[in-house]
Motif scaffolding. Sequence first.
Motif, mmCIF file in Angstrom:
data_model
loop_
_atom_site.group_PDB
_atom_site.id
_atom_site.type_symbol
_atom_site.label_atom_id
_atom_site.label_comp_id
_atom_site.label_asym_id
_atom_site.label_seq_id
_atom_site.Cartn_x
_atom_site.Cartn_y
_atom_site.Cartn_z
ATOM 1 N N MET A 108 0.561 -1.349 0.166
ATOM 2 C CA MET A 108 0.320 0.335 -0.375
ATOM 3 C C MET A 108 0.660 1.248 -0.005
ATOM 4 O O MET A 108 2.133 1.108 0.396
ATOM 5 N N ARG A 109 0.762 2.211 -0.512
ATOM 6 C CA ARG A 109 0.894 3.300 -0.567
ATOM 7 C C ARG A 109 0.487 4.878 -0.713
ATOM 8 O O ARG A 109 -1.377 5.081 -1.025
ATOM 9 N N VAL A 110 0.299 5.779 0.390
ATOM 10 C CA VAL A 110 -0.477 6.460 1.214
ATOM 11 C C VAL A 110 0.159 7.345 1.321
ATOM 12 O O VAL A 110 0.823 7.832 1.503
ATOM 13 N N HIS A 111 -0.755 9.046 0.418
ATOM 14 C CA HIS A 111 0.230 10.375 0.285
ATOM 15 C C HIS A 111 -1.367 11.084 1.289
ATOM 16 O O HIS A 111 -1.574 10.819 1.169
ATOM 17 N N VAL A 112 -0.132 11.930 2.261
ATOM 18 C CA VAL A 112 -0.857 12.519 3.704
ATOM 19 C C VAL A 112 -0.648 13.666 2.744
ATOM 20 O O VAL A 112 1.093 14.218 2.967
ATOM 21 N N VAL A 113 -0.884 14.908 3.192
ATOM 22 C CA VAL A 113 -1.078 16.077 3.436
ATOM 23 C C VAL A 113 -1.535 16.863 4.090
ATOM 24 O O VAL A 113 -3.052 16.308 5.138
ATOM 25 N N SER A 114 -1.486 18.117 4.093
ATOM 26 C CA SER A 114 -2.589 19.517 5.720
ATOM 27 C C SER A 114 -1.810 20.398 4.702
ATOM 28 O O SER A 114 -0.457 20.689 4.107
ATOM 29 N N ASP A 115 -2.408 20.933 5.328
ATOM 30 C CA ASP A 115 -2.753 22.833 5.318
ATOM 31 C C ASP A 115 -2.071 23.116 3.772
ATOM 32 O O ASP A 115 -1.662 23.285 3.160
ATOM 33 N N ALA A 154 -13.597 11.379 7.824
ATOM 34 C CA ALA A 154 -13.227 10.412 8.214
ATOM 35 C C ALA A 154 -13.050 11.443 9.741
ATOM 36 O O ALA A 154 -12.784 10.977 11.004
ATOM 37 N N ASP A 155 -13.276 12.552 10.036
ATOM 38 C CA ASP A 155 -13.399 12.796 11.921
ATOM 39 C C ASP A 155 -14.044 12.797 12.202
ATOM 40 O O ASP A 155 -15.252 12.061 12.515
ATOM 41 N N GLY A 156 -13.155 12.216 13.637
ATOM 42 C CA GLY A 156 -14.015 11.611 14.889
ATOM 43 C C GLY A 156 -13.996 9.303 14.538
ATOM 44 O O GLY A 156 -13.896 9.159 15.460
ATOM 45 N N ARG A 157 -13.196 9.170 12.975
ATOM 46 C CA ARG A 157 -13.722 7.805 12.725
ATOM 47 C C ARG A 157 -11.978 7.191 13.248
ATOM 48 O O ARG A 157 -11.046 7.776 12.863
ATOM 49 N N VAL A 158 -12.285 5.310 13.315
ATOM 50 C CA VAL A 158 -11.072 4.606 12.584
ATOM 51 C C VAL A 158 -11.587 4.505 11.645
ATOM 52 O O VAL A 158 -12.726 3.366 11.243
ATOM 53 N N VAL A 159 -10.862 4.100 10.255
ATOM 54 C CA VAL A 159 -11.124 3.631 8.980
ATOM 55 C C VAL A 159 -9.724 2.235 8.932
ATOM 56 O O VAL A 159 -8.391 2.686 8.995
ATOM 57 N N GLU A 160 -10.116 1.920 8.241
ATOM 58 C CA GLU A 160 -9.105 0.660 8.090
ATOM 59 C C GLU A 160 -8.648 0.782 6.705
ATOM 60 O O GLU A 160 -9.484 1.668 5.300
ATOM 61 N N ILE A 161 -7.233 0.982 6.431
ATOM 62 C CA ILE A 161 -6.738 1.061 4.467
ATOM 63 C C ILE A 161 -5.721 0.822 3.845
ATOM 64 O O ILE A 161 -5.464 0.379 5.442
ATOM 65 N N GLY A 162 -6.287 0.092 3.764
ATOM 66 C CA GLY A 162 -5.507 -1.801 3.674
ATOM 67 C C GLY A 162 -5.094 -2.291 4.639
ATOM 68 O O GLY A 162 -7.052 -2.861 4.963
ATOM 69 N N ASP A 163 -4.343 -3.118 5.414
ATOM 70 C CA ASP A 163 -4.882 -3.930 6.812
ATOM 71 C C ASP A 163 -4.495 -3.380 7.966
ATOM 72 O O ASP A 163 -4.035 -3.167 9.109
ATOM 73 N N LEU A 164 -4.487 -1.796 7.359
ATOM 74 C CA LEU A 164 -3.588 -0.254 8.960
ATOM 75 C C LEU A 164 -5.302 0.488 9.846
ATOM 76 O O LEU A 164 -5.706 0.505 8.897
ATOM 77 N N ARG A 165 -5.403 0.574 10.675
ATOM 78 C CA ARG A 165 -6.315 1.469 10.980
ATOM 79 C C ARG A 165 -6.027 2.913 11.348
ATOM 80 O O ARG A 165 -4.847 2.718 11.869
ATOM 81 N N PHE A 166 -6.038 3.360 10.865
ATOM 82 C CA PHE A 166 -6.080 5.056 10.860
ATOM 83 C C PHE A 166 -6.966 5.570 11.211
ATOM 84 O O PHE A 166 -8.537 5.681 11.217
ATOM 85 N N GLY A 167 -6.355 6.601 12.772
ATOM 86 C CA GLY A 167 -7.674 6.499 13.310
ATOM 87 C C GLY A 167 -7.733 8.164 13.344
ATOM 88 O O GLY A 167 -6.506 8.817 13.155
ATOM 89 N N PHE A 168 -8.524 9.180 12.995
ATOM 90 C CA PHE A 168 -8.595 10.239 12.559
ATOM 91 C C PHE A 168 -9.180 11.710 14.085
ATOM 92 O O PHE A 168 -10.007 10.848 14.532
ATOM 93 N N VAL A 169 -8.447 12.455 13.754
ATOM 94 C CA VAL A 169 -9.101 13.612 14.852
ATOM 95 C C VAL A 169 -8.924 14.823 14.401
ATOM 96 O O VAL A 169 -7.963 15.442 14.568
ATOM 97 N N GLY A 170 -9.410 15.608 14.207
ATOM 98 C CA GLY A 170 -9.684 17.653 13.435
ATOM 99 C C GLY A 170 -9.655 18.357 14.141
ATOM 100 O O GLY A 170 -10.302 18.841 15.765
#
Length: 262
Positions: free
Chosen positions: A1-8, A131-147
């Motif tokens: 898996m390849r995930v790109h992450v950006v902010s701001d 995804a704010d406030g959620r835990v989401v599976e991306i591939g086989d990893l659990r991503f937790g999100f807080v905005g």
Amino acid sequence: MRVHVVSDVHGASDTLARAGDGADALVVLGDLVDYVDYRDPAGGILGRVLGPEVSAEFARLRTAGGRDALIRFVRDAWARVPDAPAVVEDAVQEQYDRLFGALTAPTYAIPGNVDMPRLWPRYAGPGLTLADGRVVEIGDLRFGFVGGAPLPPGVEPGTGGPWTPHLLRATEFTAAVKALDRVDVLCSHVPPAVPELAFDVVTRRAEASSVALLDVVHRDRPRAALFGHVHQPLAQRVRVGRTECVNVGHFRSTGTPYVLRW
């Protein structure tokens, strides 16, 4: 898996359209809106509507750290604009139309402090997960999100102005973080409360951070804690135990996503 992450992102829709190239998924950690352009006082919503002088003074007051003076100045400036809330919302809506329309990869997004999250549900769909406030599976990893960003303890969110940053009471932000189940990757707009990660070398002060996020790092020992918010950090990354805490960068300036592979 390849995930790109950006902010701001701050209005950089053309660059955002390329952020997901080659990725299985794109993660956006907030601050999509270009409200104040610190490099070009004539840019951003503030500069375009109220003028570059107002935008430049906003930047000066924010750097000086006088929150009350800043709030009074902006409130007085907007008071000269008829139906200022509608003007601001229309400007934000115009930016969101471009920004959300630019997304090409499956995207998981949370708002930052410079966002208007109540407008986001109209953009949700098969290619965009709010995804704010959620835990989401991306591939086989659990991503937790807080905005959003937490206010200092005891400070109440401002009200009454045409633009209200997405700032949460400290107790509300902490509760949202603690509500996350076990995570493999922790995603937030603000950093965990590590001094080197929170300090901005240009504003010369500590920006908002969260002890609760640091508690989750200690609790779950995720492989990564990813965030933005601090545009010019003293340290871009710090290892806490086994967790790599990484400021993914000021995307408006760099145009380059952070790449997470596994």
